[in-house]
Design a protein around this motif. Structure first.
Motif, PDB file in Angstrom:
ATOM      1  N   TYR A  18      33.481  40.489  47.616  1.00  0.00           N
ATOM      2  CA  TYR A  18      34.202  40.092  46.399  1.00  0.00           C
ATOM      3  C   TYR A  18      33.271  39.822  45.221  1.00  0.00           C
ATOM      4  O   TYR A  18      33.723  39.509  44.125  1.00  0.00           O
ATOM      5  CB  TYR A  18      35.051  38.847  46.676  1.00  0.00           C
ATOM      6  CG  TYR A  18      36.139  39.090  47.694  1.00  0.00           C
ATOM      7  CD1 TYR A  18      37.367  39.616  47.317  1.00  0.00           C
ATOM      8  CD2 TYR A  18      35.928  38.810  49.045  1.00  0.00           C
ATOM      9  CE1 TYR A  18      38.361  39.855  48.258  1.00  0.00           C
ATOM     10  CE2 TYR A  18      36.920  39.046  49.988  1.00  0.00           C
ATOM     11  CZ  TYR A  18      38.131  39.571  49.592  1.00  0.00           C
ATOM     12  OH  TYR A  18      39.116  39.810  50.531  1.00  0.00           O
ATOM     13  N   ASP A  20      31.269  40.925  42.255  1.00  0.00           N
ATOM     14  CA  ASP A  20      31.296  42.107  41.387  1.00  0.00           C
ATOM     15  C   ASP A  20      29.906  42.672  41.115  1.00  0.00           C
ATOM     16  O   ASP A  20      29.780  43.805  40.648  1.00  0.00           O
ATOM     17  CB  ASP A  20      31.978  41.768  40.056  1.00  0.00           C
ATOM     18  CG  ASP A  20      33.485  41.597  40.208  1.00  0.00           C
ATOM     19  OD1 ASP A  20      34.027  42.041  41.242  1.00  0.00           O
ATOM     20  OD2 ASP A  20      34.114  41.028  39.296  1.00  0.00           O
ATOM     21  N   ARG A  27      34.054  46.056  44.047  1.00  0.00           N
ATOM     22  CA  ARG A  27      34.024  46.608  42.688  1.00  0.00           C
ATOM     23  C   ARG A  27      33.142  47.846  42.618  1.00  0.00           C
ATOM     24  O   ARG A  27      33.540  48.883  42.080  1.00  0.00           O
ATOM     25  CB  ARG A  27      33.538  45.536  41.708  1.00  0.00           C
ATOM     26  CG  ARG A  27      33.173  46.024  40.298  1.00  0.00           C
ATOM     27  CD  ARG A  27      34.236  46.906  39.667  1.00  0.00           C
ATOM     28  NE  ARG A  27      35.533  46.252  39.583  1.00  0.00           N
ATOM     29  CZ  ARG A  27      36.651  46.881  39.243  1.00  0.00           C
ATOM     30  NH1 ARG A  27      36.629  48.186  39.005  1.00  0.00           N
ATOM     31  NH2 ARG A  27      37.785  46.230  39.178  1.00  0.00           N
TER      32      ARG A  27
END
Length: 284
Positions: A18, A20, A27
Motif C-alpha cells: 500500500y 505508493d 501503485r
C-alpha cells in the motif's frame, strides 16, 4: 521454521504493497500495467531445494501483490503449488475489500456493519481456509485417504481454482461501482482479479472436474481435522461448486460469527489469513 522464514523474507523484500513509493507496491504495479510496460522484476529470492512448502508460501507472498510477478516454478514442484499460490491473491482481495467497507457508509452506517456483507466476507475467508488446506496438504504430499492415492492432489487442482476465483468474483461485487474506478486500491483489486484468473485458468492450465464423493471423504479425514477446524471448512461456499447449485450459499449463524471475528482479528493484527499467520509489512 523455514516455510515462514522464507515467505517472511520475501514479504519484507517486496515491502508494503500500500506504500505508493514502493516499486513493488500496488501503485507502481498498476502504473506499469496501464502503460503496458513490463512489471518490475521481483526482488530475487532463493527457493531451497526439497522444500516445496517453502516455495508455496514464498509464491503466495508474491501473488499478494501481483500473480504476474511470480517466477517460474522450480522443476518438479507439485502441481498444487501453482494453484495454492493464488491463496495470496485472495488474501489481498479480502484486505482491499475490508478497507473499502470500513471507509464506506450505507444507510447512515458503516458498510462493514451490514449482515449480508459480513456473511460474504466470512464466506470468502472460509474459501481461503479451504483452499489453503487443500493445497498445503497436497504440496506436503499428504495422503488423507490411503486407499485413494492422489485424491487430495486431484481435489486441490480441481476444486481450489474454482473456489478461489468464485470468492474473488463475489468480493468484486461487494466493491460495487468502485471496482471499475482505475485509481487507488480499488484499481489494484481489478488487476489482481484479472491476473489471478489468468494464473488459474490461462492457456495450458486445464482444470479437471471436482469429484464430490472424494471431497466429502477428504473433509472428514483426520489429516484435515488436524490442519483446520472442520466446521469452518464445511462452511466454505466453494464446496457448493462440486454440485449443481446456482446460488452459492454463504455461512450463517455461529460459524459465520467465528469466521468473521477471526478474519477481523487477523486483519487488525497484520497477519496472513492462511495457516502460517505470518506477520505482514502492510500498513493498517
Amino acid at each position: 521454521m523455514i516455510t515462514a522464514t522464507l515467505a517472511g523474507a520475501v514479504e519484507e523484500a517486496l515491502g508494503d504493497p500500500y506504500d505508493d513509493t514502493n516499486p513493488h507496491g500496488f501503485r507502481a504495479l498498476l502504473d506499469a500495467s496501464e502503460r503496458r510496460a513490463p512489471l518490475v522484476a521481483a526482488t530475487p529470492w532463493h527457493v531451497p531445494d526439497g522444500d516445496p512448502e517453502s516455495v508455496l508460501h514464498a509464491l503466495r507472498a508474491v501473488h499478494r501483490r501481483a500473480p504476474a510477478l511470480a517466477p517460474a516454478l522450480p522443476a518438479g514442484a507439485p502441481a498444487a503449488t501453482a494453484v495454492g499460490a493464488s491463496v495470496g491473491s485472495l488474501d489481498s482481495a479480502l484486505r482491499i475489500t475490508l478497507r473499502h467497507l470500513r471507509s464506506r457508509h450505507l444507510y447512515g452506517a458503516p458498510a462493514i456493519d451490514l449482515p449480508a456483507l459480513r456473511a460474504l466476507l466470512a464466506g470468502a475467508y472460509a474459501d481461503l481456509l479451504l483452499c489453503d488446506t487443500l493445497t498445503t496438504l497436497a504440496v506436503r504430499g499428504t495422503e488423507p485417504l490411503p486407499d485413494r492415492p492422489g485424491a487430495l492432489a486431484h481435489a486441490a487442482t480441481a476444486l481450489a481454482p474454482r473456489a478461489l476465483q468464485g470468492a474473488m468474483d463475489r468480493l468484486s461485487v461487494v466493491m460495487g461501482s468502485r471496482f471499475y474506478i482505475r485509481e487507488g486500491a480499488h484499481a489494484s483489486f481489478q488487476r489482481l482479479l484479472h491476473e489471478t484468473q489468468r494464473a488459474l485458468f490461462g492457456a495450458g492450465r486445464p482444470v479437471p472436474a471436482p469429484a464430490p464423493v472424494l471431497l466429502t471423504a477428504l473433509r472428514t479425514a483426520p489429516a484435515f481435522a488436524g490442519f483446520a477446524d472442520p466446521a469452518l471448512l464445511a462452511a466454505a461456499p466453494g464446496l457448493a461448486l462440486e454440485g449443481s447449485v446456482r446460488r452459492v450459499p454463504q455461512p450463517g449463524g455461529a460459524v459465520q460469527e467465528r469466521l468473521y471475528a477471526e478474519l477481523i482479528a487477523r486483519y487488525e493484527a497484520g497477519t496472513a489469513f492462511d495457516h502460517t499467520r505470518r506477520a505482514l509489512p502492510d500498513r493498517p
